[in-house]
Design a protein around this motif. Structure first.
Motif, mmCIF file in Angstrom:
data_model
loop_
_atom_site.group_PDB
_atom_site.id
_atom_site.type_symbol
_atom_site.label_atom_id
_atom_site.label_comp_id
_atom_site.label_asym_id
_atom_site.label_seq_id
_atom_site.Cartn_x
_atom_site.Cartn_y
_atom_site.Cartn_z
ATOM 1 N N ASN A 248 0.790 -1.229 0.000
ATOM 2 C CA ASN A 248 0.000 0.000 0.000
ATOM 3 C C ASN A 248 0.822 1.279 0.000
ATOM 4 N N TYR A 249 2.082 1.200 0.423
ATOM 5 C CA TYR A 249 2.864 2.426 0.575
ATOM 6 C C TYR A 249 3.875 2.648 -0.540
ATOM 7 N N LEU A 250 4.260 1.575 -1.217
ATOM 8 C CA LEU A 250 5.253 1.739 -2.286
ATOM 9 C C LEU A 250 4.677 2.510 -3.462
ATOM 10 N N GLY A 251 5.549 3.226 -4.163
ATOM 11 C CA GLY A 251 5.113 3.986 -5.329
ATOM 12 C C GLY A 251 5.396 5.465 -5.208
ATOM 13 N N GLU A 252 5.634 5.932 -3.981
ATOM 14 C CA GLU A 252 6.053 7.318 -3.753
ATOM 15 C C GLU A 252 7.572 7.315 -3.673
ATOM 16 N N GLN A 253 8.225 7.985 -4.595
ATOM 17 C CA GLN A 253 9.662 7.841 -4.777
ATOM 18 C C GLN A 253 10.464 8.108 -3.510
ATOM 19 N N ASP A 254 10.117 9.177 -2.800
ATOM 20 C CA ASP A 254 10.879 9.519 -1.603
ATOM 21 C C ASP A 254 10.768 8.406 -0.559
ATOM 22 N N PHE A 255 9.560 7.875 -0.379
ATOM 23 C CA PHE A 255 9.376 6.791 0.584
ATOM 24 C C PHE A 255 10.111 5.533 0.125
ATOM 25 N N ASP A 256 9.991 5.201 -1.155
ATOM 26 C CA ASP A 256 10.684 4.020 -1.679
ATOM 27 C C ASP A 256 12.188 4.120 -1.454
ATOM 28 N N ASP A 257 12.746 5.295 -1.702
ATOM 29 C CA ASP A 257 14.183 5.499 -1.515
ATOM 30 C C ASP A 257 14.585 5.295 -0.058
ATOM 31 N N LYS A 258 13.811 5.867 0.848
ATOM 32 C CA LYS A 258 14.154 5.769 2.272
ATOM 33 C C LYS A 258 13.942 4.341 2.784
ATOM 34 N N LEU A 259 12.875 3.682 2.334
ATOM 35 C CA LEU A 259 12.647 2.305 2.772
ATOM 36 C C LEU A 259 13.752 1.390 2.258
#
Length: 268
Positions: free
Chosen positions: A30-41
């Motif tokens: 549900n959370y993947l797909g937002e570049q900044d979040f993906d990078d940090k995760l």
């Protein structure tokens, strides 16, 4: 949206080792797909191999996503840069992270501590009823219902929350609550079992399937209740529930939020 339930800088990234399969799956779906979040995760998983290993083994269906994230992480980051990424992810996943800290939920989540149990009792007569609470959390609804009901089954998929409720039951010598594992997608009870089935902050991902499951386990003439907690959010009535025959009950919370509760009598 940030609710300020936790201070991310005080939380260890190892808290993810306390999460259940359904939570891990939700995070990676549900959370993947937002570049900044993906990078940090990607950074947090690559530099916390124990958490990455746990995620992959606890939720094997998510392993491909985990491997992909780890592969995209930059090399040779400083501990400070890794910690910044951890804090970002913890903050972003606040509503999941708090499940690892039930005492913080009860203390800091306004929808719990501001809630009045009369908001539930106004919706149905719980006296001597057999009740199911789906997605029970720390037991906001279940412990209130147990004051009047014959027996309450508190269904909760998160282990930390189940154990929190069990500790409270033992500590307060409560005899009529049984805590079980289960999700709204597959309720672990036979058809036509309960007089009242209730939930709060649970229905809405798949209305048709979720309401069908709730209806399945309710007796003829019983009730389905959706009773959210108290917060300061501005919201509109849930038209999807109204279309499916639910009544709505509206009030303004102490902090100015729009609170809608719902009830449906089930005739089979």
């Amino acid at each position: 949206m940030n609710y300020n339930w936790i201070n991310p800088e005080e939380i260890s990234f190892n808290c993810f080792l306390l999460m259940d399969r359904w939570l891990i799956r939700m995070i990676l779906n549900n959370y993947l797909g937002e570049q900044d979040f993906d990078d940090k995760l990607s950074i947090t998983l690559a530099y916390n191999p124990a958490v990455a290993w746990y995620f992959a083994h606890k939720s094997p269906e998510s392993k491909a996503s985990i491997d992909k994230l780890i592969a995209m992480a930059p090399k040779n980051l400083s501990p400070n840069d890794v910690r910044k990424a951890e804090i970002f992810v913890i903050s972003k996943l606040e509503t999941s992270v708090v499940y690892a800290y039930p005492n913080i939920m009860d203390k800091n989540c306004d929808y719990i501590y501001n809630w009045n149990k009369n908001s539930l009792f106004e919706l149905a007569d719980f006296t001597d009823k057999l009740v199911l609470d789906v997605g029970s959390g720390t037991g906001r609804l279940a412990f209130a219902a147990a004051e009047k009901a014959k027996r309450v089954y508190a269904s909760e998929p998160t282990d930390m929350l189940r154990e929190y409720m069990r500790d409270k039951i033992k500590r307060e010598n409560i005899k009529n609550i049984i805590v079980v594992d289960g999700t709204i997608e597959q309720i672990p009870y036979e058809d036509n079992t309960f007089d009242i089935v209730m939930s709060g902050h649970v229905v809405g991902d798949d209305y048709e399937h979720e309401i069908a499951e709730l209806t399945r386990v309710v007796k003829n003439g019983g009730y389905i209740i959706d009773c959210i907690g108290e917060d300061n959010r501005k919201r509109k009535v849930d038209e999807e529930l109204l279309k499916r025959g639910f009544e709505s009950f509206y009030h303004v919370s102490k902090s100015g939020g729009d609170i809608y509760r719902y009830r449906k009598k089930i005739i089979k």
